[in-house]
Write a protein that holds these residues in place. Structure first.
Motif: not given
Length: 187
Positions: A51-61
């Motif tokens: 979940i942390d990795k998905i949030r990270f990727g979505l925020t960066a995008l």
């Protein structure tokens, strides 16, 4: 964005001194060095949950594709609150709090979210299609820029006031009329 800067470099005829370098990024955590320069290395980083990795990727995008004016909505929020809101507390504590504390020390909690978002936006837009970051640097550094800017201003008969404190801008009918310096206004 750096678009205005590039335009000035071209106008000063020093754009040719701009060099590009693909960078890499890593994290030293619990005695180990981890590469965190692309989505694959982030996926392999075992200290963040899925979940942390998905949030990270979505925020960066999102920061990469957001409008340049998005920062305006973040002016009254701290970077700390925004980062926790976007990434979650664990990711903030692991990745961003140490950076903020080292960079800003006792002022870390007072840094605006708009500043942090602008960093994400600029860095996100500097990525290649493989998500590698490319950073430009000027051979000769800031001094080359300042020297050429000074020469260009002198050619246009501008006066440069060194060691003069600019206190405020003076406006007239929504236009800048001059700069207030102590008891003097320079038009």
């Amino acid at each position: 964005t750096d678009t205005t800067y590039f335009k000035i470099l071209k106008e000063l005829d020093i754009y040719k001194y701009l060099n590009w370098k693909t960078t890499s990024m890593g994290l030293h955590y619990q005695g180990n060095l981890y590469t965190l320069e692309d989505p694959i290395s982030l996926f392999r980083f075992k200290h963040l949950s899925v979940i942390d990795k998905i949030r990270f990727g979505l925020t960066a995008l999102k920061a990469k594709i957001d409008s340049q004016d998005t920062w305006r909505k973040l002016e009254n929020k701290s970077a700390q609150d925004w980062l926790i809101e976007q990434f979650g507390k664990h990711t903030y504590q692991l990745l961003y709090k140490p950076l903020m504390d080292l960079k800003f020390r006792e002022y870390a909690s007072r840094i605006p979210a708009a500043w942090m978002w602008a960093r994400f936006h600029r860095i996100g837009r500097s990525r290649t299609w493989r998500q590698k970051e490319r950073i430009g640097y000027l051979s000769g550094g800031s001094q080359l820029f300042i020297d050429h800017l000074e020469r260009n201003l002198h050619r246009k008969n501008a006066t440069i006031h060194l060691e003069t404190e600019a206190k405020s801008l003076v406006f007239e009918s929504n236009y800048i009329k001059g700069v207030q310096t102590g008891n003097k206004t320079i038009t």
